[in-house]
Write a protein that holds these residues in place. Sequence first.
Motif, PDB file in Angstrom:
ATOM      1  N   ARG A   1      11.116   0.084   1.963  1.00 13.57           N
ATOM      2  CA  ARG A   1      11.220   0.861   0.807  1.00 13.57           C
ATOM      3  C   ARG A   1      12.442   0.110  -0.295  1.00 13.57           C
ATOM      4  NH1 ARG A   1      10.924   5.402   4.158  1.00 13.57           N
ATOM      5  NH2 ARG A   1      13.333   5.410   4.326  1.00 13.57           N
ATOM      6  N   GLN A   2      13.550  -0.231   0.299  1.00 14.65           N
ATOM      7  CA  GLN A   2      14.366  -1.076  -0.352  1.00 14.65           C
ATOM      8  C   GLN A   2      13.949  -2.388  -1.005  1.00 14.65           C
ATOM      9  OE1 GLN A   2      17.813  -2.132   2.090  1.00 14.65           O
ATOM     10  NE2 GLN A   2      18.227  -0.036   2.833  1.00 14.65           N
TER      11      GLN A   2
ATOM     12  N   ILE B   1      10.756  -2.573  -2.045  1.00 14.11           N
ATOM     13  CA  ILE B   1       9.762  -2.464  -2.957  1.00 14.11           C
ATOM     14  C   ILE B   1      10.529  -1.983  -4.260  1.00 14.11           C
ATOM     15  CG2 ILE B   1       8.115  -0.599  -3.720  1.00 14.11           C
ATOM     16  CD1 ILE B   1       7.203  -0.363  -0.887  1.00 14.11           C
ATOM     17  N   ARG B   2      11.730  -1.242  -4.023  1.00 16.61           N
ATOM     18  CA  ARG B   2      12.651  -0.684  -5.303  1.00 16.61           C
ATOM     19  C   ARG B   2      13.317  -2.053  -5.961  1.00 16.61           C
ATOM     20  NH1 ARG B   2      14.165   3.508  -1.853  1.00 16.61           N
ATOM     21  NH2 ARG B   2      16.215   2.540  -1.196  1.00 16.61           N
ATOM     22  N   ARG B   3      13.681  -2.829  -4.892  1.00 19.45           N
ATOM     23  CA  ARG B   3      14.616  -3.953  -5.715  1.00 19.45           C
ATOM     24  C   ARG B   3      13.547  -5.040  -6.185  1.00 19.45           C
ATOM     25  NH1 ARG B   3      16.302  -5.564  -1.224  1.00 19.45           N
ATOM     26  NH2 ARG B   3      14.825  -7.521  -0.880  1.00 19.45           N
TER      27      ARG B   3
ATOM     28  N   HIS C   1       9.798  -4.725  -6.757  1.00 18.13           N
ATOM     29  CA  HIS C   1       8.419  -4.180  -7.403  1.00 18.13           C
ATOM     30  C   HIS C   1       8.859  -3.273  -8.344  1.00 18.13           C
ATOM     31  CE1 HIS C   1       6.195  -7.033  -4.929  1.00 18.13           C
ATOM     32  NE2 HIS C   1       6.678  -6.247  -3.772  1.00 18.13           N
ATOM     33  N   GLY C   2      10.162  -2.966  -8.400  1.00 10.66           N
ATOM     34  CA  GLY C   2      10.019  -1.727  -9.032  1.00 10.66           C
ATOM     35  C   GLY C   2      10.938  -1.120  -9.512  1.00 10.66           C
ATOM     36  N   GLU C   3      10.549  -0.453 -10.583  1.00  6.14           N
ATOM     37  CA  GLU C   3      11.122   0.284 -11.520  1.00  6.14           C
ATOM     38  C   GLU C   3      10.345   1.701 -10.827  1.00  6.14           C
ATOM     39  OE1 GLU C   3       7.726  -1.509 -12.973  1.00  6.14           O
ATOM     40  OE2 GLU C   3       9.214  -2.398 -12.634  1.00  6.14           O
ATOM     41  N   LYS C   4      11.156   2.788 -11.056  1.00  3.65           N
ATOM     42  CA  LYS C   4      10.693   4.409 -10.796  1.00  3.65           C
ATOM     43  C   LYS C   4       9.953   4.830 -11.486  1.00  3.65           C
ATOM     44  CE  LYS C   4      12.652   8.816  -9.440  1.00  3.65           C
ATOM     45  NZ  LYS C   4      13.868   9.590  -9.452  1.00  3.65           N
ATOM     46  N   LYS C   5       8.804   5.378 -11.061  1.00  2.72           N
ATOM     47  CA  LYS C   5       7.465   5.956 -11.777  1.00  2.72           C
ATOM     48  C   LYS C   5       7.491   7.312 -12.013  1.00  2.72           C
ATOM     49  CE  LYS C   5       4.403   1.919 -11.908  1.00  2.72           C
ATOM     50  NZ  LYS C   5       3.163   1.256 -11.328  1.00  2.72           N
TER      51      LYS C   5
ATOM     52  N   LYS D   1       6.641   4.400 -16.387  1.00  2.00           N
ATOM     53  CA  LYS D   1       7.901   4.264 -15.917  1.00  2.00           C
ATOM     54  C   LYS D   1       8.737   4.894 -17.005  1.00  2.00           C
ATOM     55  CE  LYS D   1       7.993  -0.198 -18.234  1.00  2.00           C
ATOM     56  NZ  LYS D   1       8.336  -1.949 -17.831  1.00  2.00           N
TER      57      LYS D   1
ATOM     58  N   CYS E   1       4.894  -6.097   3.121  1.00  2.59           N
ATOM     59  CA  CYS E   1       4.718  -5.109   1.899  1.00  2.59           C
ATOM     60  C   CYS E   1       3.154  -5.505   1.534  1.00  2.59           C
ATOM     61  CB  CYS E   1       5.415  -6.099   0.957  1.00  2.59           C
ATOM     62  SG  CYS E   1       5.466  -5.181  -1.015  1.00  2.59           S
TER      63      CYS E   1
END
Length: 547
Positions: free
Chosen positions: A476-477, A479-481, A483-487, A498, A462
């Motif tokens: 990808r899983q 990063i979603r779990r 770092h993040g919230e969907k932008k 966000k 990462c």
Amino acid sequence: MARSANVKVALRVRPLLLSELGQTNIIQYSSPTQVCLGNRKSFSYDFIFTESSKQSEVYNESVFPLVTAFVEGYNATVLAYGQTGSGKTYTMGTAAGDATMLKDDFGVIPNVVKRLFDLTQKESDVEYKVRVNFCEIYLGSIKDLLCPTRDNNNLQIRGVQKTGVRVAGLTDVDVCSYDEIMAQLELGTLHRATGSTRMNTKSSRSHAIFTIILTQSRKTKGFDVYDDSKDGKEALEQEIRTSKFNFVDLAGSEGLKQTQTVGKRKREAIENNGGLFVLGNVISVLGDPSKKGEYVPFRDSKLTRLLEDSLGGNSKTLMIACVSPASDNFKQTLDCMEYANRARNIKNRPVINRDPQSQEMDKLRKRVKQLETALSRTAGGDISELLKASSQDSNEIDSNIRQINAHLESENRKNIEDLNLSLQKQKKLEEKIREIEEKHETEIEALSSNLISANNQETMNCQQCGYRVVNESALRQHIRRVHGEKKFHCRFHGCSSKYKSTIEQNRNRHEKIHIFSCPNDQCSETFSKKCNYPKFSAHIQNCRSNL
């Protein structure tokens, strides 16, 4: 109250080996009790034995007084300490069963055993019973060398208030002669863990403790104040004394770089050095007057736990520090001599180990004499009539005592039965624990193999945190779990947020700012800033030509 006695320390210097003949001798002798190490530091000891000293000299000067005290009822300990290959096992004499060894090479143990039976045979009015046991501490476990079965490979230490520290389940063998003791010593030595290293072809890979237990029944003079038939005369009473003589042959301290041990030998060296390190800490605390009252780490290792009586306890102790005079071993020799010099400050409290009943009788006897003296002063010097008048009361007391003893014996039998049942349950639990441990070991090995195979696959990192994953989907899983919230992104300037409402507001603002209209009032065509500028310019020229 027991008188304190300092631990005696002897320094023994072995000769240079053939492989060391080209090296410098770093030990110089200033006096019979003082040495200098490399012209840098001097040390004082109770006894110093040079390279030319014989085994008999070591025994006669330093160990002989301990044998006499041992027969009198005192506990005694001889402790061999030093670097690997410095002559500890040779000095102790645990290899005396070797047929190729000359009698003059016999060490401490054979000479002590011979002297012991010489002394016991001279006293015909004392009954002696001699027992021996032999154990080693190998890789953190206590092993019975006289009965090396599976059940005796991991014995436990028990602390008894009156008799001191002991190893539960250790085999005691009755012996009656010098040859029988030496046969048991040879048997245990054959079972002891040894191996070859760069510095010693027959290196001891464990700490070994050989113990002689002497039980003696002595007849002492007492005064029977209740027996009319003796008419106040002295009566013979039986006194039981039990003493122990410990011979401790420690594994040598090893520098891993110097011995170049690997694999199993390396694990043995690490375990042995750990026990010696704790022993050094114990000596540092007990031998430093400024640390008096501080915690003594006896329980930090099994070795120091077994030596608790020998260092600062109920024992007369001699420590033999074995060192090498070779210049390559300077550091190891310096460390050994410093510890040995510090051990001279340790104070023990040796006492004659009488049977508790005999001690109580001795106290009562002294109390009776004090009362006799007081009564004689009160009655004018004649107390025989008073003693006769009290004989009937004494008989009643004796009968009561017998009844109490019978009750206690029955209770004791019940307690022994309960203890046996508890021991059986404990063995079953230990077997279950052993099975569970084996099962867990197999599971751990399987997990380790899976982990190793997973580590061998190609991985991705990462960019934000460096976390390693197996493939892009896992990245990808992650990063979603993590770092993040969907932008959400604006289609004009590429700004992101966000929150979708923020993007809608920005979009409206951007459209107002970045929307261009054709300058021809009759044309309603509009263009954004992101459109192709030549297209916008061509449209304007076309509109102007139509005007």
